[in-house]
Design a protein around this motif. Sequence first.
Motif, PDB file in Angstrom:
ATOM      1  N   VAL A   1      58.981  87.310  39.099  1.00 25.69           N
ATOM      2  CA  VAL A   1      57.717  86.900  39.722  1.00 25.69           C
ATOM      3  C   VAL A   1      57.749  85.407  40.018  1.00 25.69           C
ATOM      4  O   VAL A   1      58.159  84.599  39.177  1.00 25.69           O
ATOM      5  N   MET A   2      57.324  85.048  41.220  1.00 27.98           N
ATOM      6  CA  MET A   2      57.137  83.648  41.601  1.00 27.98           C
ATOM      7  C   MET A   2      55.670  83.455  41.971  1.00 27.98           C
ATOM      8  O   MET A   2      55.076  84.313  42.627  1.00 27.98           O
ATOM      9  N   ALA A   3      55.094  82.343  41.542  1.00 26.29           N
ATOM     10  CA  ALA A   3      53.702  82.036  41.862  1.00 26.29           C
ATOM     11  C   ALA A   3      53.632  80.629  42.440  1.00 26.29           C
ATOM     12  O   ALA A   3      54.246  79.702  41.906  1.00 26.29           O
ATOM     13  N   THR A   4      52.926  80.467  43.540  1.00 31.35           N
ATOM     14  CA  THR A   4      52.793  79.164  44.181  1.00 31.35           C
ATOM     15  C   THR A   4      51.319  78.846  44.374  1.00 31.35           C
ATOM     16  O   THR A   4      50.471  79.732  44.442  1.00 31.35           O
ATOM     17  N   GLY A   5      51.028  77.542  44.474  1.00 28.43           N
ATOM     18  CA  GLY A   5      49.651  77.122  44.695  1.00 28.43           C
ATOM     19  C   GLY A   5      49.595  75.694  45.189  1.00 28.43           C
ATOM     20  O   GLY A   5      50.275  74.821  44.648  1.00 28.43           O
ATOM     21  N   SER A   6      48.788  75.445  46.222  1.00 30.45           N
ATOM     22  CA  SER A   6      48.726  74.114  46.820  1.00 30.45           C
ATOM     23  C   SER A   6      48.011  73.107  45.931  1.00 30.45           C
ATOM     24  O   SER A   6      48.275  71.920  45.998  1.00 30.45           O
ATOM     25  N   LEU A   7      47.074  73.554  45.110  1.00 30.68           N
ATOM     26  CA  LEU A   7      46.367  72.658  44.191  1.00 30.68           C
ATOM     27  C   LEU A   7      46.550  73.141  42.758  1.00 30.68           C
ATOM     28  O   LEU A   7      45.673  73.007  41.929  1.00 30.68           O
ATOM     29  N   LEU A   8      47.733  73.679  42.484  1.00 29.18           N
ATOM     30  CA  LEU A   8      47.973  74.270  41.176  1.00 29.18           C
ATOM     31  C   LEU A   8      47.916  73.225  40.071  1.00 29.18           C
ATOM     32  O   LEU A   8      47.465  73.508  38.956  1.00 29.18           O
ATOM     33  N   GLY A   9      48.369  72.005  40.353  1.00 38.33           N
ATOM     34  CA  GLY A   9      48.317  70.947  39.355  1.00 38.33           C
ATOM     35  C   GLY A   9      46.898  70.642  38.924  1.00 38.33           C
ATOM     36  O   GLY A   9      46.620  70.409  37.744  1.00 38.33           O
ATOM     37  N   VAL A  10      45.973  70.634  39.875  1.00 38.95           N
ATOM     38  CA  VAL A  10      44.565  70.396  39.557  1.00 38.95           C
ATOM     39  C   VAL A  10      44.005  71.563  38.764  1.00 38.95           C
ATOM     40  O   VAL A  10      43.288  71.381  37.772  1.00 38.95           O
TER      41      VAL A  10
END
Length: 404
Positions: A70-79
């Motif tokens: 599984v791969m998960a990505t997010g543009s504001l994942l750090g926040v």
Amino acid sequence: MKLDFQTDAARADAVFSGPTDDLDRIVSNMAELLRTEIDRSSSIILLDEVQLNEKALNSLRFFAESGWRVMATGSLLGVTVKQRKLPFPSGIRQMTLHPMDFEEWLWACGEDHMANAIREHALSLDPYILHNDALELYHRYLVVGGMPKAVVTWVKTRDHAAVRDVLDEIDLTYTADMTDPENGIRGAAAKRVWESIPKQLMRASTKKFKYAEVMRGGRRASLLEPLEWLDAAGVITLNHLTCDTSFPLAPYNDEEGSFFKAYVADTGLMFRKFRVDAETYLDPVLRDVLSSDFRGALAENSVMQALCANGIDTYYWMPQPSVGRGEVDFVYQTPRAQIVTVEVKSGRNVRAKSFARLVREGRSTVAYRLSEQNFSHSVVPDTDCMLAGLPLYAAYTLDQSPSV
């Protein structure tokens, strides 16, 4: 197998409607939604914009030991991770994707041979016969930047107007994110911080971030939270001050805790903020007429971008703020407890101020001076330290040591 929580939010949410540890049900729901078979041994599951679904984010801890890939990505994942009440799931390998550095940009443009040649010359420090060609491409990189959509647009169209439109769109998206009331920060303050950074890097004196230059009466208490949000979102990069000259380096702290520089994460976005016409900057004659502070800010920002892309944790250096003047742009430490000094010069004049002092006190074995000159090597006066002269376009090679 891609599940996008932004473009198909309602149906993607339904996949995770049950318990987050019921992986068989989650995968079965996903297979039904995507109308395909999902195999544990051969399928890769991609959860895109995962920060938009708390249950999907929590499920990652159960996927981690399950055998599913599984791969998960997010543009504001750090926040999102920073604001979560629950800790980030354990057992997950986290990776931060940065805007492309110049090496990656060359790959995207089909210049793999040049990218490899620059690395070879950074080891030998012999002059590069295509130095002027590489410098021209580097200047174009500063205009386009390393945001994937901007790079793809340039590769496909070779049209700076089209690239400008993409960069404007990204800037507007960032602004919308930082001013969204649901983010829980002072949006107006965040926007002012975002707009102030290029101007602060153009300052002729120390480029230390100054709250008072963000807005009249600006104070740390009111601006620290939006500043940290921008950093966590990956929109900006902070580089803190150290006054140390030996391993291990540590950030300098005073009561205000405010000695740092702030950079724009992508130099193409930074260039666009100055509203300078791309063709004007790319004309060698007109470029020399532009402010040296402007050219210096672009160069320094691009070096910070390259260091981040290569996973190098840096500081900037100066003596104790109350004791002395002068500063060195970047300093970092190696796993072998060596202190590495990096000075950035945007023009042909490469005289340093505090560079030699830090090299002597830090007992460095190699130091770097980045400028528009070709590769070279010498010795820092009154030391045994080799001075490696690198062109600005070779900043991405700072993760390797010269062999001369």
